[in-house]
Scaffold this active site. Structure first.
Site, PDB file in Angstrom:
ATOM      1  N   GLU A 230       0.818  -1.213   0.000  1.00  0.00           N
ATOM      2  CA  GLU A 230       0.000   0.000   0.000  1.00  0.00           C
ATOM      3  C   GLU A 230       0.852   1.264   0.000  1.00  0.00           C
ATOM      4  O   GLU A 230       0.544   2.229  -0.706  1.00  0.00           O
ATOM      5  CB  GLU A 230      -0.928   0.014   1.224  1.00  0.00           C
ATOM      6  N   ASP A 231       1.924   1.296   0.790  1.00  0.00           N
ATOM      7  CA  ASP A 231       2.643   2.545   1.044  1.00  0.00           C
ATOM      8  C   ASP A 231       3.987   2.668   0.334  1.00  0.00           C
ATOM      9  O   ASP A 231       4.667   3.689   0.464  1.00  0.00           O
ATOM     10  CB  ASP A 231       2.864   2.712   2.557  1.00  0.00           C
TER      11      ASP A 231
END
Length: 741
Positions: free
Chosen positions: A76-77
């Site tokens: 996600e990051d």
């Protein structure tokens, strides 16, 4: 920030043969990917995955789960991909990280439809692999511990989501420690004033009783030890949120709480649990009504322990929980306590994890909840409401007459009990005996009740039961049974309509012919077609055309004129798809038809009881499951009662055959002078105008006036209006109006 070797040491404490290479690689990969990122607190972002991994080591999780914790934010990051993680760490770890990435995007404080769909996705992910939930809860716990670094609006949203979803879900999985901490952290952010007040009171109480806990610990340890029970006794203080909810629920003051301080007695064996209980009860007086044996009857999430309250040393009420080391571990970590290691093949560098779905009873609730997702009658909002209801409820344990234990949410009724035994038992329930006495089915059940369900095969569960039932299982089953009953009634009505329509066309209605034509009508089964005809959604002529196309020309019109029926019966098959009703002449007919007065057939039809309806009125039909259809004039004030139930409204209209005239019910109210002969004059007007008095009621209103209610039978609205106008012309009558019931 925790170093690489420190994390490995934490894992080695419970798994000396852990895969260090896997953990080292996950540590280095995660740290490199998150290297440039910072948290709101200013700490390196990678400190968060490390803390999540550390929380999971307390649960003694397998190597794969610890690695997933280190990697859970990378997709996600960062620029990491599922394919890259799969290549480096294996498909199992990549799948878990991907599932957690998708859950990161779920919002449980959105509008209800989205919230329900997000909750559904969460449960499906958890059902696929329980480790998804364990990592998610550890992730949420660390985020809640550092929530004070976030801006206020985000803090409140995360705290509300945690209180509504994650804390009760942890409780359902038996993870009481995590549930209590999540609740307390949420409570602190959502209601800071209440939290601060309780914390202040607890601090004062702690100061007043600073020697009490050590004294009771020592007294209990010495007493048990003198009888040969090597017990570990630990005092604890009730959590602020637990105190708050108990005060709110029971309407108590802080001073009235008797279990702010509690003690856990942990002993080696099951035998020692009951030995310790006997010793405690023979030494100190037990408080009546405060004893619960969750060892002989475990909670639905597998929690086992003996709870009792005694008037202990110093005449202080003391709550005790007696359990073995194994029970204590489960009470702390719930379903995660089943994550034990077995000898066998390696998976992702760790030893095989036990299949939680087979080993844990806590998982059964999740499985049943997932099964309810497939119920087409349960919309997402209802599913979320029912599931939340069960998440937050404590439990009661009841017994069948044969001794089977049924666990139910607190507040459950015999209706819930019946459906917990079996769906068929619930559907045929007509009453209940509780501890041998007949009691109403809405009676709230208590711990230890023996419940016997009284059944009848003729029973259909009333729709109102859905509002009484507490469990989602019962509510879904009631909704399904009600829907099926209505479908059966409409199906019976549809069959009679089609039999009549086919008979008029000179054909015999056959199920086999209909089955062959269902797809031409846009449905999947004969039952669906019959129901649609009964509802007025398909015209009987459309079905006739699909089954016997030879009866119609190229334009879809009947090839030969239809014979006039002149039978004075309802027909619900207009070509417009609007349900029409033909009215009876009061004669008899032994054919299978649908008379307006509804004395035969699966779905009776009748007029509004307080005023009737007559041709010339615009009318509407109201369906009452189990009773039939009631025809109301559109201006009837009684229709307001059905404003919130549009599914019960049927679009109907008159289909009068002038060759078979019939009378219809109407009611009028008259204010008349109270003098000799007044009633005779009224009756004379009605008789002269060919009306028929069916019933009459006189109500004295004053010395000189009477109110008279008259039920009439008239031909149509013009006929009724003529009678009313001629009554108004009489000097003895002050007013004459129609009653629209």
């Amino acid at each position: 920030m925790m170093r690489q070797y420190e994390l490995v040491d934490l894992v080695k404490r419970y798994n000396p043969r852990c895969d260090e290479a896997l953990l080292d690689k996950a540590y280095v990969y995660g740290m490199m990917k998150h290297a440039p990122q910072k948290r709101a607190s200013g700490d390196p972002y990678f400190s968060h995955p490390l803390e999540v991994a550390a929380i999971l080591t307390e649960m003694r999780m397998d190597d794969a789960t610890i690695a997933v914790a280190l990697l859970h934010d990378t997709i996600e990051d960062t620029d990491a991909t599922k394919e890259e993680i799969s290549r480096m760490f294996g498909a199992e770890i990549a799948e878990l990280v991907d599932s957690l990435t998708k859950l990161k995007k779920l919002d449980f404080v959105s509008k209800k439809t989205e919230q329900a769909e997000n909750f559904r996705r969460l449960l499906l992910a958890v059902a696929a692999d329980i480790r998804v939930l364990l990592v998610k809860l550890a992730d949420r716990l660390h985020n809640m511990r550092t929530l004070h670094h976030m801006r206020e609006d985000k803090r409140l949203r995360i705290a509300e989501e945690t209180m509504e979803i994650y804390a009760p879900l942890a409780g359902r999985m038996g993870m009481q420690n995590i549930r209590e901490e999540l609740e307390d952290l949420s409570f602190r952010n959502l209601q800071p004033d209440a939290y601060a007040s309780i914390v202040t009171r607890l601090a004062l109480l702690r100061e007043e009783n600073k020697n009490l806990i050590p004294a009771i610990e020592q007294a209990l340890t010495e007493k048990l030890g003198s009888d040969g029970i090597p017990a570990r006794v630990k005092g604890r203080e009730k959590k602020p949120y637990s105190i708050f909810t108990k005060v709110q629920r029971k309407g108590l003051s802080f001073e009235q709480l008797s279990d702010i301080f509690g003690f856990r007695i942990v002993v080696p064996t099951l035998h020692d649990c009951y030995h310790a209980l006997g010793l405690v009860h023979t030494t100190w007086s037990m408080v009546p009504g405060r004893f619960k044996d969750y060892i002989s009857t475990p909670k639905q999430n597998d929690y086992r322990s003996i709870h009792t309250t005694v008037v202990g040393p110093g005449r202080q009420r003391v709550e005790l929980q007696i359990r073995t080391e194994e029970m204590h571990r489960f009470a702390e970590y719930g379903i995660a306590a089943h994550a034990l290691y077995k000898d066998g093949d390696k998976i992702s560098g760790g030893r095989n994890i036990v299949d939680l779905s087979k080993e844990s009873g806590a998982y059964s609730w999740l499985r049943e909840t997932i099964e309810r997702l497939n119920d087409p009658s349960l919309n997402p909002e209802e599913f979320l409401e029912n599931t939340k209801l069960e998440l937050f409820q404590d439990q009661v344990f009841c017994f069948t007459p044969k001794g089977r234990i049924i666990a139910l949410p607190r507040g459950a009724t015999p209706i819930d009990f019946a459906y917990a035994v079996h769906t068929d038992v619930g559907n045929t329930c007509v009453g209940a005996k509780i501890n041998g006495r007949i009691r109403p089915v809405m009676t709230e059940l208590a711990n230890g009740d023996e419940v016997e369900i009284v059944r009848s095969d003729a029973q259909v569960p009333p729709a109102a039961w859905e509002q009484i039932a507490v469990t989602g299982r019962a509510r879904a089953a009631i909704r399904r049974a009600t829907r099926d009953a209505v479908r059966k009634q409409f199906g019976g009505l549809g069959r009679q309509i089609l039999e009549r329509a086919f008979e008029r066309a000179g054909r015999t209605f056959l199920d086999a012919d209909l089955a062959a034509a269902v797809h031409r009508l846009g449905h999947n089964s004969s039952t669906e077609v019959l129901t649609a005809v009964g509802r007025g959604e398909i015209a009987s002529e459309a079905v006739l055309r699909a089954v016997h196309p030879e009866l119609f020309d190229a334009r879809g019109q009947p090839a030969t004129p239809r014979p006039a029926t002149g039978d004075g019966w309802f027909d619900a098959g207009s070509t417009s798809g609007v349900m029409k009703f033909r009215v009876p002449d009061g004669g008899s007919d032994d054919r299978t038809s649908i008379p307006i007065r509804g004395l035969s057939g699966d779905l009776p039809v009748r007029f509004a009881p307080n005023g009737g309806a007559v041709p010339g009125d615009r009318i509407v039909g109201i369906l009452t499951p189990g009773e039939g259809i009631t025809i109301y004039p559109i201006q009837s004030p009684a229709l307001k009662a059905f404003d919130e139930e549009p599914s019960r409204w049927l679009d109907v209209r008159w289909d009068i055959d002038p060759t078979t005239p019939a009378r219809f019910p109407a009611r009028i109210t008259i204010n008349s002078l109270n003098e000799p002969g007044s009633l005779a004059q009224i009756a004379q007007v009605i008789a002269e105008n060919d009306g028929n008095i069916d019933n009459i009621k006189m109500i004295p209103k004053a010395a000189d006036f009477h109110e008279i209610l008259i039920d009439l039978e008239v031909w149509d609205l013009k006929h009724l209006t003529r009678i009313i106008n001629q009554l108004r012309a009489k000097p003895i009558i002050a007013s004459a109006t129609r009653v629209n019931g």
